[in-house]
Design a protein around this motif. Sequence first.
Motif, PDB file in Angstrom:
ATOM      1  N   ARG A   8      -5.618   1.435  -2.154  1.00 33.18           N
ATOM      2  CA  ARG A   8      -5.203   2.034  -0.889  1.00 33.18           C
ATOM      3  C   ARG A   8      -3.716   1.779  -0.699  1.00 33.18           C
ATOM      4  O   ARG A   8      -3.270   0.643  -0.841  1.00 33.18           O
ATOM      5  CB  ARG A   8      -5.976   1.437   0.296  1.00 33.18           C
ATOM      6  CG  ARG A   8      -7.458   1.756   0.326  1.00 33.18           C
ATOM      7  CD  ARG A   8      -8.145   0.957   1.432  1.00 33.18           C
ATOM      8  NE  ARG A   8      -9.528   1.374   1.650  1.00 33.18           N
ATOM      9  CZ  ARG A   8     -10.569   0.988   0.941  1.00 33.18           C
ATOM     10  NH1 ARG A   8     -10.372   0.146  -0.091  1.00 33.18           N
ATOM     11  NH2 ARG A   8     -11.783   1.424   1.225  1.00 33.18           N
TER      12      ARG A   8
ATOM     13  N   GLY B 102      -0.866   2.326   2.158  1.00 33.58           N
ATOM     14  CA  GLY B 102      -0.597   2.727   3.526  1.00 33.58           C
ATOM     15  C   GLY B 102       0.685   3.523   3.641  1.00 33.58           C
ATOM     16  O   GLY B 102       1.696   3.209   3.004  1.00 33.58           O
TER      17      GLY B 102
ATOM     18  N   VAL C  57      -2.703   6.933   4.926  1.00 30.32           N
ATOM     19  CA  VAL C  57      -2.997   6.182   3.707  1.00 30.32           C
ATOM     20  C   VAL C  57      -3.219   7.169   2.576  1.00 30.32           C
ATOM     21  O   VAL C  57      -3.560   8.337   2.814  1.00 30.32           O
ATOM     22  CB  VAL C  57      -4.252   5.286   3.909  1.00 30.32           C
ATOM     23  CG1 VAL C  57      -5.479   6.129   4.146  1.00 30.32           C
ATOM     24  CG2 VAL C  57      -4.468   4.333   2.756  1.00 30.32           C
TER      25      VAL C  57
ATOM     26  N   ALA D  59       3.024   0.185   6.676  1.00 30.83           N
ATOM     27  CA  ALA D  59       3.096   1.079   5.525  1.00 30.83           C
ATOM     28  C   ALA D  59       3.492   0.298   4.275  1.00 30.83           C
ATOM     29  O   ALA D  59       4.311  -0.630   4.322  1.00 30.83           O
ATOM     30  CB  ALA D  59       4.093   2.192   5.790  1.00 30.83           C
TER      31      ALA D  59
ATOM     32  N   GLN E 284      -5.631  10.387   7.951  1.00 31.53           N
ATOM     33  CA  GLN E 284      -5.367   8.949   7.944  1.00 31.53           C
ATOM     34  C   GLN E 284      -3.996   8.663   7.324  1.00 31.53           C
ATOM     35  O   GLN E 284      -3.573   9.365   6.410  1.00 31.53           O
ATOM     36  CB  GLN E 284      -6.443   8.220   7.126  1.00 31.53           C
ATOM     37  CG  GLN E 284      -7.861   8.477   7.586  1.00 31.53           C
ATOM     38  CD  GLN E 284      -8.870   7.926   6.602  1.00 31.53           C
ATOM     39  OE1 GLN E 284      -8.803   6.762   6.195  1.00 31.53           O
ATOM     40  NE2 GLN E 284      -9.817   8.746   6.195  1.00 31.53           N
TER      41      GLN E 284
END
Length: 285
Positions: free
Chosen positions: A242, A244, A229, A2, A227
């Motif tokens: 993106r 996480g 993200v 993450a 997801q």
Amino acid sequence: MADTTVLREGLRFGEGPRQGPDGRLFYSDFYDHEVRALDLATGEEEVICEVPEQPSGLGWLPDGRLLVVSMRDRRVLRLEDGGLVEHADLTGIATFHANDMLVDAHGRAYVGNFGFDLHAAIAAGGEGPMMEPGWVAPGTSLALVRPDGTVSVAAEDLKFPNGMGLLPDGRLVVAETLAFRLTAFDVADDGTLSGRRVFAPLRDHGIAPDGIAVDADGGVWVAPALQPVAFRVEEGGAITRRVGTSRPCFAVAIVGDRLVCCTAPSSQPEEVAGARLGRLEVFAL
């Protein structure tokens, strides 16, 4: 791994995050039936109100009064000094649970709804069939609630209208979760919508957009629900960033210079309503 930092744990299912007029993060917890406000600087949190029929989308009238979606009875409630009162009844428009909401600077509220019993459909057949290009979700209407509480249809035949945001040029963007796209509308002076077109197709990325947040440059941060993200999407569908998260991301907000993400293992009530596995996660933009 993450990219976010876990700010708060122990939620059941966080949704509807918004920066409030006082700068705090306001959010709903579906299954605790609470709207809360969190000071990101101090970590101090306050329960603002309890919504027995499950809170979701949040927003404010120009005079600062809070509006909150009451999901299961398909109403918008207004917080007064004496508690919550009915602001608008959506039962003539919402065909299932009312959900996310955007309130503009004029106090006009745009409110989406599930359109059908999504949780029951997933429990019966899983998410797989809904991911197939040939599957078509039932359409439903987006409601427009004026500041006096009168209700009309803003747009028809949307496929699970979910998160919403206003672009810098004044257009409204709506996440059509089960059409795998962001849809844009022109907004007239009276709040009515026209000029419907696809802002960003997301099926090729496997993104069923849930909550969204618009940044100052017109990029749309998208929580993809399935997801772990958060994506930044530009008009046309290009993904430019993106971030996480530790768990699937269901809603996002921009609070100051931080992206706030509501995460949980699932959105299915039987998996999250009785547990405390939801989180608030933050990322410095």
